[in-house]
Design a protein around this motif. Structure first.
Motif, PDB file in Angstrom:
ATOM      1  N   ARG A  56       0.401  -1.267   0.032  1.00  0.00           N
ATOM      2  CA  ARG A  56      -0.011   0.533  -0.103  1.00  0.00           C
ATOM      3  C   ARG A  56       0.692   1.440  -0.303  1.00  0.00           C
ATOM      4  O   ARG A  56       0.633   2.276  -0.355  1.00  0.00           O
ATOM      5  N   LEU A  57       1.928   0.973   0.685  1.00  0.00           N
ATOM      6  CA  LEU A  57       2.619   2.148   0.355  1.00  0.00           C
ATOM      7  C   LEU A  57       3.567   2.578  -0.611  1.00  0.00           C
ATOM      8  O   LEU A  57       3.539   3.769  -0.887  1.00  0.00           O
ATOM      9  N   ILE A  58       4.221   1.630  -1.695  1.00  0.00           N
ATOM     10  CA  ILE A  58       4.409   1.312  -2.563  1.00  0.00           C
ATOM     11  C   ILE A  58       3.416   2.356  -3.435  1.00  0.00           C
ATOM     12  O   ILE A  58       3.732   3.072  -4.011  1.00  0.00           O
ATOM     13  N   ALA A  59       2.150   2.096  -3.114  1.00  0.00           N
ATOM     14  CA  ALA A  59       0.975   2.581  -4.136  1.00  0.00           C
ATOM     15  C   ALA A  59       0.874   3.838  -4.150  1.00  0.00           C
ATOM     16  O   ALA A  59       0.868   4.758  -4.742  1.00  0.00           O
ATOM     17  N   CYS A  60       1.213   4.661  -2.406  1.00  0.00           N
ATOM     18  CA  CYS A  60       1.488   5.994  -2.277  1.00  0.00           C
ATOM     19  C   CYS A  60       2.215   6.545  -2.857  1.00  0.00           C
ATOM     20  O   CYS A  60       2.871   7.465  -3.549  1.00  0.00           O
ATOM     21  N   ALA A  61       3.328   6.304  -3.007  1.00  0.00           N
ATOM     22  CA  ALA A  61       4.700   6.454  -4.175  1.00  0.00           C
ATOM     23  C   ALA A  61       4.353   6.505  -5.387  1.00  0.00           C
ATOM     24  O   ALA A  61       4.601   7.765  -5.737  1.00  0.00           O
ATOM     25  N   TRP A  62       4.000   5.687  -6.429  1.00  0.00           N
ATOM     26  CA  TRP A  62       3.729   5.678  -7.568  1.00  0.00           C
ATOM     27  C   TRP A  62       2.629   6.858  -7.618  1.00  0.00           C
ATOM     28  O   TRP A  62       2.627   7.779  -8.666  1.00  0.00           O
ATOM     29  N   ARG A  63       1.690   6.501  -6.344  1.00  0.00           N
ATOM     30  CA  ARG A  63       0.679   8.187  -6.973  1.00  0.00           C
ATOM     31  C   ARG A  63       1.034   9.656  -6.555  1.00  0.00           C
ATOM     32  O   ARG A  63       0.807  10.355  -6.867  1.00  0.00           O
ATOM     33  N   GLY A  64       2.376   9.611  -6.265  1.00  0.00           N
ATOM     34  CA  GLY A  64       2.891  10.592  -6.076  1.00  0.00           C
ATOM     35  C   GLY A  64       2.788  11.815  -4.499  1.00  0.00           C
ATOM     36  O   GLY A  64       2.979  12.806  -4.300  1.00  0.00           O
ATOM     37  N   GLU A  65       1.970  10.565  -3.426  1.00  0.00           N
ATOM     38  CA  GLU A  65       1.797  10.613  -2.722  1.00  0.00           C
ATOM     39  C   GLU A  65       3.179  10.899  -1.096  1.00  0.00           C
ATOM     40  O   GLU A  65       3.110  11.883  -0.286  1.00  0.00           O
ATOM     41  N   MET A  66       3.113   9.994  -1.120  1.00  0.00           N
ATOM     42  CA  MET A  66       4.724  10.069   0.184  1.00  0.00           C
ATOM     43  C   MET A  66       5.759   9.034  -0.529  1.00  0.00           C
ATOM     44  O   MET A  66       5.801   8.324  -1.536  1.00  0.00           O
ATOM     45  N   LEU A  67       7.313   9.445  -0.027  1.00  0.00           N
ATOM     46  CA  LEU A  67       8.208   8.482  -0.031  1.00  0.00           C
ATOM     47  C   LEU A  67       8.531   7.553   1.378  1.00  0.00           C
ATOM     48  O   LEU A  67       8.678   8.132   1.965  1.00  0.00           O
ATOM     49  N   ALA A  68       8.182   6.605   1.873  1.00  0.00           N
ATOM     50  CA  ALA A  68       8.327   5.853   2.630  1.00  0.00           C
ATOM     51  C   ALA A  68       9.514   5.044   2.593  1.00  0.00           C
ATOM     52  O   ALA A  68       9.314   4.032   1.871  1.00  0.00           O
ATOM     53  N   ASN A  92       7.300   9.577 -12.730  1.00  0.00           N
ATOM     54  CA  ASN A  92       6.969   8.306 -12.772  1.00  0.00           C
ATOM     55  C   ASN A  92       8.022   7.485 -14.512  1.00  0.00           C
ATOM     56  O   ASN A  92       7.506   6.852 -14.339  1.00  0.00           O
ATOM     57  N   GLU A  93       8.594   8.214 -14.801  1.00  0.00           N
ATOM     58  CA  GLU A  93       8.809   8.184 -16.558  1.00  0.00           C
ATOM     59  C   GLU A  93      10.228   8.113 -16.162  1.00  0.00           C
ATOM     60  O   GLU A  93      11.275   8.470 -15.419  1.00  0.00           O
ATOM     61  N   GLY A  94      11.516   6.807 -16.260  1.00  0.00           N
ATOM     62  CA  GLY A  94      13.039   6.859 -16.211  1.00  0.00           C
ATOM     63  C   GLY A  94      12.875   5.749 -14.979  1.00  0.00           C
ATOM     64  O   GLY A  94      14.518   5.230 -14.861  1.00  0.00           O
ATOM     65  N   PHE A  95      11.867   4.878 -14.453  1.00  0.00           N
ATOM     66  CA  PHE A  95      11.990   4.120 -12.979  1.00  0.00           C
ATOM     67  C   PHE A  95      10.738   3.422 -13.134  1.00  0.00           C
ATOM     68  O   PHE A  95       9.959   4.216 -13.858  1.00  0.00           O
ATOM     69  N   HIS A  96      10.730   2.467 -12.276  1.00  0.00           N
ATOM     70  CA  HIS A  96       9.525   2.078 -12.245  1.00  0.00           C
ATOM     71  C   HIS A  96       9.630   1.358 -10.825  1.00  0.00           C
ATOM     72  O   HIS A  96      10.971   1.311 -10.355  1.00  0.00           O
ATOM     73  N   LEU A  97       8.176   1.556 -10.156  1.00  0.00           N
ATOM     74  CA  LEU A  97       8.723   0.861  -8.670  1.00  0.00           C
ATOM     75  C   LEU A  97       8.073  -0.979  -8.668  1.00  0.00           C
ATOM     76  O   LEU A  97       7.156  -1.850  -9.337  1.00  0.00           O
ATOM     77  N   GLU A  98       8.810  -1.172  -7.731  1.00  0.00           N
ATOM     78  CA  GLU A  98       9.271  -2.862  -7.269  1.00  0.00           C
ATOM     79  C   GLU A  98       8.130  -2.754  -6.366  1.00  0.00           C
ATOM     80  O   GLU A  98       7.308  -2.018  -5.110  1.00  0.00           O
ATOM     81  N   ASP A  99       8.554  -4.330  -5.951  1.00  0.00           N
ATOM     82  CA  ASP A  99       7.437  -5.076  -4.607  1.00  0.00           C
ATOM     83  C   ASP A  99       8.307  -4.722  -3.110  1.00  0.00           C
ATOM     84  O   ASP A  99       8.010  -5.256  -2.530  1.00  0.00           O
ATOM     85  N   VAL A 100       8.989  -3.870  -3.056  1.00  0.00           N
ATOM     86  CA  VAL A 100       9.903  -3.314  -2.190  1.00  0.00           C
ATOM     87  C   VAL A 100      10.417  -1.966  -2.262  1.00  0.00           C
ATOM     88  O   VAL A 100      10.045  -1.176  -3.107  1.00  0.00           O
ATOM     89  N   LEU A 101       9.946  -1.547  -0.736  1.00  0.00           N
ATOM     90  CA  LEU A 101       9.783   0.472  -0.639  1.00  0.00           C
ATOM     91  C   LEU A 101      10.981   0.631  -1.350  1.00  0.00           C
ATOM     92  O   LEU A 101      11.712   0.017  -1.107  1.00  0.00           O
ATOM     93  N   PRO A 102      10.421   1.362  -2.247  1.00  0.00           N
ATOM     94  CA  PRO A 102      11.602   2.361  -2.922  1.00  0.00           C
ATOM     95  C   PRO A 102      11.722   2.895  -2.125  1.00  0.00           C
ATOM     96  O   PRO A 102      11.599   4.215  -1.448  1.00  0.00           O
TER      97      PRO A 102
END
Length: 178
Positions: A56-68, A92-102
């Motif tokens: 859920r925190l990764i999803a927040c990062a993807w939406r631009g809400e926070m870096l946790a 979100n250009e130039g990188f992608h988020l994985e299944d670990v906290l970024p």
């Protein structure tokens, strides 16, 4: 700029804009409740709840809400900031988020006031670490685990040795959509 310290009280910390949708009281509880609901719906063991919270925190990062990011233990940590040249990229250009906290996320900064706190303190006044023009920014975190290890368990800024740190270095880059 004077030294910036954060005292952690939960095993996650975050950088976010003051106007982020995640910056609301009760954020952690509602996210944990949602993670538990997902566990129940998948008939998964309760001990996996932190994994679902991380998702859920990764999803927040993807939406631009926070870096946790997660912390092994609580303590007092010193922060340093670096400002890098703007990037000719959209969010979100130039990188992608994985299944670990970024350690990198593209945040939407509506107010331009970047704050840092434990995620349990979202919605409560937290230190402003930088003021920027409203817009999108790539925030990257470099952790010094050796320094972090020395400062776990500290209870106040006064306990932090003057010559130590920083524990965390944040690089802030404005994103200029092509």
């Amino acid at each position: 700029m004077s030294d910036i310290y954060i005292q952690t009280e939960a095993l996650y910390a975050a950088v976010y804009d003051d106007a982020s949708p995640a910056n609301v009281s009760g954020f952690v509880q509602s996210e944990m409740d949602a993670a538990r609901q997902e566990l129940v719906s998948r008939a998964t063991e309760e001990r996996l709840a932190p994994y679902y919270l991380d998702k859920r925190l990764i999803a927040c990062a993807w939406r631009g809400e926070m870096l946790a990011w997660s912390l092994p233990l609580n303590g007092v940590f010193k922060i340093a900031l670096e400002f890098a040249p703007a990037l000719q990229q959209g969010r979100n250009e130039g990188f992608h988020l994985e299944d670990v906290l970024p350690h990198t996320a593209d945040l939407t900064c509506r107010s331009g006031r970047l704050r840092i706190s434990c995620i349990s303190k979202l919605g409560v006044v937290a230190p402003i670490i930088a003021s920027v023009q409203p817009g999108d920014y790539r925030i990257s975190l470099l952790r010094n685990e050796q320094e972090e290890g020395k400062h776990q368990g500290l209870r106040s800024d006064a306990d932090y040795p003057v010559t130590d740190g920083p524990d965390w270095v944040f690089t802030i880059q404005r994103l200029l959509a092509k």
